[in-house]
Design a protein around this motif. Structure first.
Motif, PDB file in Angstrom:
ATOM      1  N   GLU A  28      40.315  51.470  31.818  1.00  0.00           N
ATOM      2  CA  GLU A  28      41.485  52.242  31.417  1.00  0.00           C
ATOM      3  C   GLU A  28      41.762  53.426  32.338  1.00  0.00           C
ATOM      4  OE1 GLU A  28      40.063  49.941  27.962  1.00  0.00           O
ATOM      5  OE2 GLU A  28      39.058  51.232  29.418  1.00  0.00           O
ATOM      6  N   TYR A  29      40.757  53.862  33.074  1.00  0.00           N
ATOM      7  CA  TYR A  29      40.935  54.956  34.032  1.00  0.00           C
ATOM      8  C   TYR A  29      41.917  54.541  35.132  1.00  0.00           C
ATOM      9  CZ  TYR A  29      39.688  58.589  37.417  1.00  0.00           C
ATOM     10  OH  TYR A  29      39.721  59.631  38.314  1.00  0.00           O
ATOM     11  N   PHE A  30      41.943  53.242  35.459  1.00  0.00           N
ATOM     12  CA  PHE A  30      42.765  52.730  36.551  1.00  0.00           C
ATOM     13  C   PHE A  30      43.972  51.925  36.080  1.00  0.00           C
ATOM     14  CE2 PHE A  30      38.458  53.152  38.095  1.00  0.00           C
ATOM     15  CZ  PHE A  30      38.641  53.869  39.259  1.00  0.00           C
ATOM     16  N   LEU A  31      43.823  51.213  34.987  1.00  0.00           N
ATOM     17  CA  LEU A  31      44.820  50.234  34.571  1.00  0.00           C
ATOM     18  C   LEU A  31      45.564  50.687  33.326  1.00  0.00           C
ATOM     19  CD1 LEU A  31      42.518  47.113  34.947  1.00  0.00           C
ATOM     20  CD2 LEU A  31      44.315  47.824  36.537  1.00  0.00           C
ATOM     21  N   SER A  32      46.867  50.424  33.303  1.00  0.00           N
ATOM     22  CA  SER A  32      47.646  50.734  32.115  1.00  0.00           C
ATOM     23  C   SER A  32      48.152  49.476  31.427  1.00  0.00           C
ATOM     24  CB  SER A  32      48.835  51.636  32.480  1.00  0.00           C
ATOM     25  OG  SER A  32      49.649  51.001  33.440  1.00  0.00           O
ATOM     26  N   ASN A  33      48.063  48.336  32.094  1.00  0.00           N
ATOM     27  CA  ASN A  33      48.567  47.084  31.527  1.00  0.00           C
ATOM     28  C   ASN A  33      47.529  46.519  30.554  1.00  0.00           C
ATOM     29  OD1 ASN A  33      49.169  44.318  31.103  1.00  0.00           O
ATOM     30  ND2 ASN A  33      50.384  44.279  32.977  1.00  0.00           N
ATOM     31  N   PRO A  34      47.838  46.501  29.238  1.00  0.00           N
ATOM     32  CA  PRO A  34      46.860  46.017  28.261  1.00  0.00           C
ATOM     33  C   PRO A  34      46.491  44.544  28.457  1.00  0.00           C
ATOM     34  CG  PRO A  34      48.934  46.619  27.182  1.00  0.00           C
ATOM     35  CD  PRO A  34      49.069  46.975  28.619  1.00  0.00           C
ATOM     36  N   LYS A  35      47.424  43.733  28.970  1.00  0.00           N
ATOM     37  CA  LYS A  35      47.114  42.320  29.218  1.00  0.00           C
ATOM     38  C   LYS A  35      46.050  42.182  30.295  1.00  0.00           C
ATOM     39  CE  LYS A  35      51.503  40.145  27.953  1.00  0.00           C
ATOM     40  NZ  LYS A  35      52.611  39.342  28.486  1.00  0.00           N
ATOM     41  N   ILE A  39      42.303  40.590  29.839  1.00  0.00           N
ATOM     42  CA  ILE A  39      41.827  39.470  30.658  1.00  0.00           C
ATOM     43  C   ILE A  39      40.495  39.828  31.314  1.00  0.00           C
ATOM     44  CG2 ILE A  39      42.279  38.155  32.772  1.00  0.00           C
ATOM     45  CD1 ILE A  39      45.282  38.311  31.945  1.00  0.00           C
ATOM     46  N   LEU A  40      40.405  41.022  31.868  1.00  0.00           N
ATOM     47  CA  LEU A  40      39.162  41.444  32.519  1.00  0.00           C
ATOM     48  C   LEU A  40      38.021  41.542  31.508  1.00  0.00           C
ATOM     49  CD1 LEU A  40      40.573  44.099  34.998  1.00  0.00           C
ATOM     50  CD2 LEU A  40      39.711  41.822  35.570  1.00  0.00           C
ATOM     51  N   ARG A  41      38.302  42.078  30.347  1.00  0.00           N
ATOM     52  CA  ARG A  41      37.262  42.182  29.310  1.00  0.00           C
ATOM     53  C   ARG A  41      36.778  40.800  28.871  1.00  0.00           C
ATOM     54  NH1 ARG A  41      36.173  47.174  28.284  1.00  0.00           N
ATOM     55  NH2 ARG A  41      37.723  48.808  28.217  1.00  0.00           N
ATOM     56  N   LYS A  42      37.697  39.845  28.787  1.00  0.00           N
ATOM     57  CA  LYS A  42      37.299  38.479  28.427  1.00  0.00           C
ATOM     58  C   LYS A  42      36.411  37.860  29.504  1.00  0.00           C
ATOM     59  CE  LYS A  42      41.069  37.545  25.305  1.00  0.00           C
ATOM     60  NZ  LYS A  42      42.376  36.952  25.097  1.00  0.00           N
ATOM     61  N   ARG A  43      36.530  38.354  30.721  1.00  0.00           N
ATOM     62  CA  ARG A  43      35.665  37.913  31.821  1.00  0.00           C
ATOM     63  C   ARG A  43      34.415  38.787  31.902  1.00  0.00           C
ATOM     64  NH1 ARG A  43      39.187  37.509  37.065  1.00  0.00           N
ATOM     65  NH2 ARG A  43      37.228  36.741  37.894  1.00  0.00           N
ATOM     66  N   ASN A  44      34.195  39.591  30.867  1.00  0.00           N
ATOM     67  CA  ASN A  44      33.035  40.474  30.744  1.00  0.00           C
ATOM     68  C   ASN A  44      33.030  41.581  31.800  1.00  0.00           C
ATOM     69  OD1 ASN A  44      30.892  41.233  29.130  1.00  0.00           O
ATOM     70  ND2 ASN A  44      29.387  40.240  30.473  1.00  0.00           N
ATOM     71  N   ILE A  45      34.223  41.993  32.235  1.00  0.00           N
ATOM     72  CA  ILE A  45      34.353  43.116  33.162  1.00  0.00           C
ATOM     73  C   ILE A  45      34.821  44.302  32.326  1.00  0.00           C
ATOM     74  CG2 ILE A  45      35.566  44.018  35.182  1.00  0.00           C
ATOM     75  CD1 ILE A  45      35.900  41.037  36.068  1.00  0.00           C
ATOM     76  N   LYS A  46      33.937  45.278  32.173  1.00  0.00           N
ATOM     77  CA  LYS A  46      34.233  46.430  31.322  1.00  0.00           C
ATOM     78  C   LYS A  46      34.488  47.701  32.125  1.00  0.00           C
ATOM     79  CE  LYS A  46      31.688  44.612  27.398  1.00  0.00           C
ATOM     80  NZ  LYS A  46      31.206  43.353  27.885  1.00  0.00           N
TER      81      LYS A  46
END
Length: 190
Positions: A28-35, A39-46
């Motif tokens: 969230e520090y870098f990205l504002s697009n919730p989609k 997607i990244l979280r579903k790929r286990n990128i937190k």
């Protein structure tokens, strides 16, 4: 073209755990697009790894960046995600001519990088990614490119062939990424 080049290289001495953790940042520090975050979280990128955290802003702002890091450090996301997010926000994807060209030295790397996009492409559906490399049908490449693509990933030999045939329109390229540029040059491509 911006003449300021941001140079990122993680040295062997900075591979220890403490320096690694100091530069990790929440998505969230870098990205504002919730989609994108989903997607990244579903790929286990937190959170971003150091190369991703340190190169996101300059790449997102369209500045030139040279980045070097070890295999498995997250370079693919580091050089692709900021570009995709910027082009998406600017509504530059139109499925016509490529806006983002990624050149890699081998067919295997072309396939690997393209596969990293598949989850985003399938879930968002707002940009088209296509890859070109040798030992595949040039005619199929030409047909597919004629339908339009937003991000083109390719090996230099096939790209040169398609460019010489007039099948690739480079006029709308906004971002060029040379991944493993040293290897591309060793192969004789300039």
């Amino acid at each position: 073209m911006n003449r300021d080049v941001h140079d990122y290289e993680r040295t062997k001495s900075s591979h220890n755990k403490s320096s690694h953790d100091e530069t990790k940042k929440e998505l969230e520090y870098f990205l504002s697009n919730p989609k994108t975050i989903s997607i990244l979280r579903k790929r286990n990128i937190k959170e971003f790894y150091p190369i991703q955290a340190q190169t996101f802003k300059p790449i997102y702002q369209g500045q030139d960046v040279i980045a070097r890091d070890r295999t498995g450090s997250g370079k693919t996301i580091a050089f692709t995600l900021p570009v995709i997010e910027r082009l998406r926000e600017q509504k530059k994807f139109n499925h016509h001519a490529p806006k983002f060209l990624i050149i890699l030295p081998t067919r295997e790397l072309v396939i690997q990088v393209t596969m990293k996009y598949n989850p985003q492409v399938q879930r968002l559906g707002d940009f088209e990614v296509y890859c070109v490399y040798g030992k595949t049908s040039v005619e199929d490449n030409i047909r597919r490119l004629s339908r339009g693509v937003d991000i083109l990933v390719g090996a230099p030999g096939r790209l040169n062939d398609l460019i010489s045939r007039g099948a690739v329109n480079l006029e709308e390229i906004e971002v060029l990424c040379l991944d493993e540029a040293d290897e591309i040059l060793k192969q004789g491509f300039k």
